[in-house]
Design a protein around this motif. Structure first.
Motif, mmCIF file in Angstrom:
data_model
loop_
_atom_site.group_PDB
_atom_site.id
_atom_site.type_symbol
_atom_site.label_atom_id
_atom_site.label_comp_id
_atom_site.label_asym_id
_atom_site.label_seq_id
_atom_site.Cartn_x
_atom_site.Cartn_y
_atom_site.Cartn_z
ATOM 1 N N VAL A 139 39.185 43.382 36.145
ATOM 2 C CA VAL A 139 40.240 44.385 36.156
ATOM 3 C C VAL A 139 40.276 44.994 37.550
ATOM 4 C CG1 VAL A 139 40.992 46.601 35.198
ATOM 5 C CG2 VAL A 139 39.913 44.904 33.717
ATOM 6 N N LEU A 140 41.461 45.118 38.087
ATOM 7 C CA LEU A 140 41.633 45.740 39.399
ATOM 8 C C LEU A 140 42.284 47.095 39.207
ATOM 9 C CD1 LEU A 140 42.998 42.705 41.453
ATOM 10 C CD2 LEU A 140 40.640 43.491 41.238
ATOM 11 N N GLU A 141 41.487 48.134 39.338
ATOM 12 C CA GLU A 141 42.014 49.488 39.178
ATOM 13 C C GLU A 141 42.319 50.168 40.503
ATOM 14 O OE1 GLU A 141 40.197 51.115 35.041
ATOM 15 O OE2 GLU A 141 38.918 51.342 36.809
ATOM 16 N N ASN A 142 41.691 49.671 41.570
ATOM 17 C CA ASN A 142 41.829 50.354 42.850
ATOM 18 C C ASN A 142 41.514 49.389 43.996
ATOM 19 O OD1 ASN A 142 38.916 50.304 43.162
ATOM 20 N ND2 ASN A 142 38.860 51.978 41.684
ATOM 21 N N PRO A 143 41.714 49.827 45.223
ATOM 22 C CA PRO A 143 41.438 48.952 46.378
ATOM 23 C C PRO A 143 39.987 48.490 46.470
ATOM 24 C CG PRO A 143 42.833 50.769 47.061
ATOM 25 C CD PRO A 143 42.397 51.059 45.654
ATOM 26 N N HIS A 144 39.043 49.323 46.012
ATOM 27 C CA HIS A 144 37.634 48.910 46.040
ATOM 28 C C HIS A 144 37.418 47.682 45.147
ATOM 29 C CE1 HIS A 144 33.303 49.160 46.334
ATOM 30 N NE2 HIS A 144 33.244 49.139 45.004
ATOM 31 N N ASP A 145 37.997 47.706 43.955
ATOM 32 C CA ASP A 145 37.910 46.555 43.051
ATOM 33 C C ASP A 145 38.529 45.318 43.694
ATOM 34 O OD1 ASP A 145 36.803 48.245 41.155
ATOM 35 O OD2 ASP A 145 38.659 48.421 39.978
ATOM 36 N N ALA A 146 39.675 45.505 44.330
ATOM 37 C CA ALA A 146 40.360 44.379 44.967
ATOM 38 C C ALA A 146 39.545 43.827 46.130
ATOM 39 C CB ALA A 146 41.747 44.804 45.438
ATOM 40 N N LYS A 147 38.905 44.708 46.881
ATOM 41 C CA LYS A 147 38.071 44.248 48.005
ATOM 42 C C LYS A 147 36.911 43.407 47.500
ATOM 43 C CE LYS A 147 35.632 45.638 52.167
ATOM 44 N NZ LYS A 147 36.098 44.539 52.946
ATOM 45 N N GLU A 148 36.264 43.837 46.429
ATOM 46 C CA GLU A 148 35.190 43.047 45.847
ATOM 47 C C GLU A 148 35.697 41.683 45.394
ATOM 48 O OE1 GLU A 148 33.566 45.544 42.756
ATOM 49 O OE2 GLU A 148 32.026 46.308 44.106
ATOM 50 N N ALA A 149 36.868 41.660 44.779
ATOM 51 C CA ALA A 149 37.446 40.397 44.318
ATOM 52 C C ALA A 149 37.779 39.478 45.490
ATOM 53 C CB ALA A 149 38.699 40.669 43.483
ATOM 54 N N ILE A 150 38.341 40.041 46.551
ATOM 55 C CA ILE A 150 38.661 39.247 47.741
ATOM 56 C C ILE A 150 37.382 38.678 48.334
ATOM 57 C CG2 ILE A 150 39.523 39.373 50.121
ATOM 58 C CD1 ILE A 150 41.736 39.311 48.013
ATOM 59 N N ASN A 151 36.320 39.465 48.383
ATOM 60 C CA ASN A 151 35.041 38.965 48.891
ATOM 61 C C ASN A 151 34.507 37.832 48.023
ATOM 62 O OD1 ASN A 151 34.990 40.638 51.126
ATOM 63 N ND2 ASN A 151 33.846 42.236 50.078
ATOM 64 N N LEU A 152 34.663 37.940 46.704
ATOM 65 C CA LEU A 152 34.270 36.849 45.812
ATOM 66 C C LEU A 152 35.045 35.577 46.131
ATOM 67 C CD1 LEU A 152 34.048 38.571 42.313
ATOM 68 C CD2 LEU A 152 32.177 37.502 43.567
ATOM 69 N N ILE A 153 36.327 35.736 46.370
ATOM 70 C CA ILE A 153 37.181 34.588 46.674
ATOM 71 C C ILE A 153 36.781 33.961 48.008
ATOM 72 C CG2 ILE A 153 39.537 33.890 47.249
ATOM 73 C CD1 ILE A 153 40.415 36.156 45.222
ATOM 74 N N LEU A 154 36.599 34.789 49.013
ATOM 75 C CA LEU A 154 36.290 34.272 50.349
ATOM 76 C C LEU A 154 34.928 33.587 50.405
ATOM 77 C CD1 LEU A 154 37.636 37.162 52.598
ATOM 78 C CD2 LEU A 154 38.697 34.942 52.156
ATOM 79 N N THR A 155 33.971 34.067 49.639
ATOM 80 C CA THR A 155 32.643 33.458 49.680
ATOM 81 C C THR A 155 32.537 32.224 48.796
ATOM 82 O OG1 THR A 155 31.847 34.942 47.948
ATOM 83 C CG2 THR A 155 31.461 35.609 50.233
#
Length: 103
Positions: free
Chosen positions: A23-39
């Motif tokens: 669940v993406l509730e805020n930019p912090h959640d999205a940043k974690e998700a983007i980091n998961l994708i990039l790694t």
């Protein structure tokens, strides 16, 4: 350089790569998700990816037709090392956008 990505694209990418629904509730959640994708993905050539210092994430709501019909959109700002060429920056961002288009 900045690009916008709808939250649904990020959610689908994490589900596809890691098999988990988030669940993406805020930019912090999205940043974690983007980091998961990039790694997890091999989107970038090793040298190009190493030149990416960080991805800054902010959010906004995009209203299509009314105040109740909106999408959460995240603005990704790519922060590169100082000596990175414009062509390399564009290549990295294009590879990420192409990945989101395929998800």
């Amino acid at each position: 350089m900045k690009v916008k990505v709808e939250s649904e694209k990020i959610l689908k990418a994490v589900k596809k790569l890691h098999g988990v629904e988030i669940v993406l509730e805020n930019p912090h959640d999205a940043k974690e998700a983007i980091n998961l994708i990039l790694t997890k993905t091999d989107l970038f050539k090793a040298n190009d990816y190493e030149k990416l210092r960080d991805v800054k994430v902010t959010s906004f709501q995009e209203y299509k037709t009314s105040a109740v019909d909106y999408k959460m959109v995240f603005l990704l700002e790519f922060l590169f090392e100082d000596n990175v060429s414009l062509e390399t920056k564009v290549a990295v961002i294009k590879e990420l956008q192409d990945f989101f288009a395929r998800v």
